[in-house]
Design a protein around this motif. Sequence first.
Motif, PDB file in Angstrom:
ATOM      1  N   ASP A 223       0.830  -1.207   0.000  1.00  0.00           N
ATOM      2  CA  ASP A 223       0.000   0.000   0.000  1.00  0.00           C
ATOM      3  C   ASP A 223       0.866   1.260   0.000  1.00  0.00           C
ATOM      4  O   ASP A 223       0.585   2.231  -0.714  1.00  0.00           O
ATOM      5  CB  ASP A 223      -0.915   0.014   1.217  1.00  0.00           C
ATOM      6  N   ILE A 224       1.904   1.254   0.832  1.00  0.00           N
ATOM      7  CA  ILE A 224       2.801   2.415   0.906  1.00  0.00           C
ATOM      8  C   ILE A 224       3.492   2.631  -0.436  1.00  0.00           C
ATOM      9  O   ILE A 224       3.644   3.762  -0.904  1.00  0.00           O
ATOM     10  CB  ILE A 224       3.832   2.220   2.040  1.00  0.00           C
ATOM     11  N   GLY A 225       3.908   1.531  -1.067  1.00  0.00           N
ATOM     12  CA  GLY A 225       4.554   1.642  -2.369  1.00  0.00           C
ATOM     13  C   GLY A 225       3.637   2.205  -3.433  1.00  0.00           C
ATOM     14  O   GLY A 225       4.052   3.025  -4.259  1.00  0.00           O
ATOM     15  N   VAL A 226       2.373   1.770  -3.420  1.00  0.00           N
ATOM     16  CA  VAL A 226       1.391   2.324  -4.357  1.00  0.00           C
ATOM     17  C   VAL A 226       1.263   3.833  -4.141  1.00  0.00           C
ATOM     18  O   VAL A 226       1.259   4.619  -5.098  1.00  0.00           O
ATOM     19  CB  VAL A 226       0.018   1.641  -4.180  1.00  0.00           C
ATOM     20  N   PHE A 227       1.187   4.222  -2.885  1.00  0.00           N
ATOM     21  CA  PHE A 227       1.028   5.647  -2.564  1.00  0.00           C
ATOM     22  C   PHE A 227       2.189   6.468  -3.105  1.00  0.00           C
ATOM     23  O   PHE A 227       1.989   7.446  -3.837  1.00  0.00           O
ATOM     24  CB  PHE A 227       0.912   5.825  -1.058  1.00  0.00           C
ATOM     25  N   TYR A 228       3.415   6.097  -2.757  1.00  0.00           N
ATOM     26  CA  TYR A 228       4.561   6.896  -3.176  1.00  0.00           C
ATOM     27  C   TYR A 228       4.821   6.790  -4.679  1.00  0.00           C
ATOM     28  O   TYR A 228       5.380   7.713  -5.286  1.00  0.00           O
ATOM     29  CB  TYR A 228       5.801   6.499  -2.381  1.00  0.00           C
ATOM     30  N   GLY A 229       4.405   5.673  -5.277  1.00  0.00           N
ATOM     31  CA  GLY A 229       4.527   5.558  -6.723  1.00  0.00           C
ATOM     32  C   GLY A 229       3.624   6.532  -7.452  1.00  0.00           C
ATOM     33  O   GLY A 229       3.998   7.084  -8.500  1.00  0.00           O
ATOM     34  N   LYS A 230       2.440   6.760  -6.899  1.00  0.00           N
ATOM     35  CA  LYS A 230       1.487   7.665  -7.539  1.00  0.00           C
ATOM     36  C   LYS A 230       1.704   9.121  -7.145  1.00  0.00           C
ATOM     37  O   LYS A 230       1.420  10.031  -7.923  1.00  0.00           O
ATOM     38  CB  LYS A 230       0.056   7.238  -7.188  1.00  0.00           C
ATOM     39  N   GLU A 231       2.178   9.335  -5.918  1.00  0.00           N
ATOM     40  CA  GLU A 231       2.360  10.706  -5.427  1.00  0.00           C
ATOM     41  C   GLU A 231       3.840  11.083  -5.486  1.00  0.00           C
ATOM     42  O   GLU A 231       4.496  11.306  -4.476  1.00  0.00           O
ATOM     43  CB  GLU A 231       1.816  10.830  -4.004  1.00  0.00           C
TER      44      GLU A 231
END
Length: 304
Positions: A223-231
Motif C-alpha cells: 500500500d505504501i509503495g502504491v502511494f509513493y509511486g502515484k504521489e
Amino acid sequence: MIRTALILPVRNAGPYLDRLLAALAEQTLQPDEWLVIDSQSTDDTVQRFRAAGAKLVTISASQFNHGGTREWARHQVHADVLIYMTQDAIPANRYALQNLRDAILSDDAIAVAYGRQLPRQGAGVLESHARCFNYPAQSRTKHLGDAAELGIKTCFSSDSFAAYRAVALESVGGFPQHIIGTEDAYVAGKMLLNHWLLRYEASAEVYHSHHYTVLQEFRRYFDIGVFYGKESWIAEHFGKASGEGKRFVLSELEALAKSGEYWRAIEVMVRVVFKLAGYRTGHLEKYLPCSLKRHIGMFAGYWK
C-alpha cells in the motif's frame, strides 16, 4: 470560543472499548462534538458508543476509504479544531486531548499536531522500537525548510491521533479521496508546501502499536509503495523513503543487541525482504498487468 470535534472511524471496536471509553471519559478536554463513523460493526460497537454520548453514523464497509471517510466526516461537524483518532489509540493520561489541542493553538501557523504513540502493554522489543523510533520523547515543530535535514520524515504525521486546524485543512483541499492510505502524510506534505507548520507534540500520548506478521508487513508496504509511486511530488520535495528505511533497520538491530535478543536479527532481515518486496511491487503497480494487479490487490488488501 474555539470549538473542538473528536472524530473516530471504527469497525468492530469491542476489544478496545473498555479502555478507550474510560480514557475518553476522564479527559480534561471534552470535545464540543463527538462523531463516530461505523463501518457496519457486527459486535456491540454501535450501542456502546451511543450510550457513551457519541453521535454515530453507520456507513457500509464498502464505502470506507481512509481519506474519503475522514474528508466526509469533517463536513459533518462544526469546529475549529478536528481531532482524529483510531479505535485502538488509547489515551495514556487524562491530558492527552487537551495537550494535543493546546499544541495546535500555540501558534497560528500550526496546521496539524500529532501526538506521541507509546507501545501497548505486552509489546515486544521490535514493536516497542518502532514506536520509539517514530515518536521520540522530544516535541518538535516542523517546516518546509526542515526537508534538507529530515527528508521524508518532514511530512511524517499520523492521524491515528492528530489534531487539524479546520481552516488549514480546507486550504489544502482536505483529505484526499483518490488514494488507498497514507492520507496523513499527503495532507501534511500539502500543508508544508503551503507554508503551514507541523507540530509533533510528545506530551499528548496514546498507547498504540501493532505486532505484524511478515505477510502483514508485505500488505502494508505494498500500500505504501502504491502511494509513493502515484504521489511522486512527495519525493521531489521531501526525498525518498529508502534512506529512512535503512536507518530504521540499523536501529532495529541495535535495539535487539541491547535487549540481548541477537538471534532475532535473522527475523529482521526476513522482514526487510518482505517489506522491500511489498514496497517495490506497490511502487510499480501502474506497470503491472491487470490480472496480476487484481491478484495482488486481493492478497494485499487496502487497509491502515
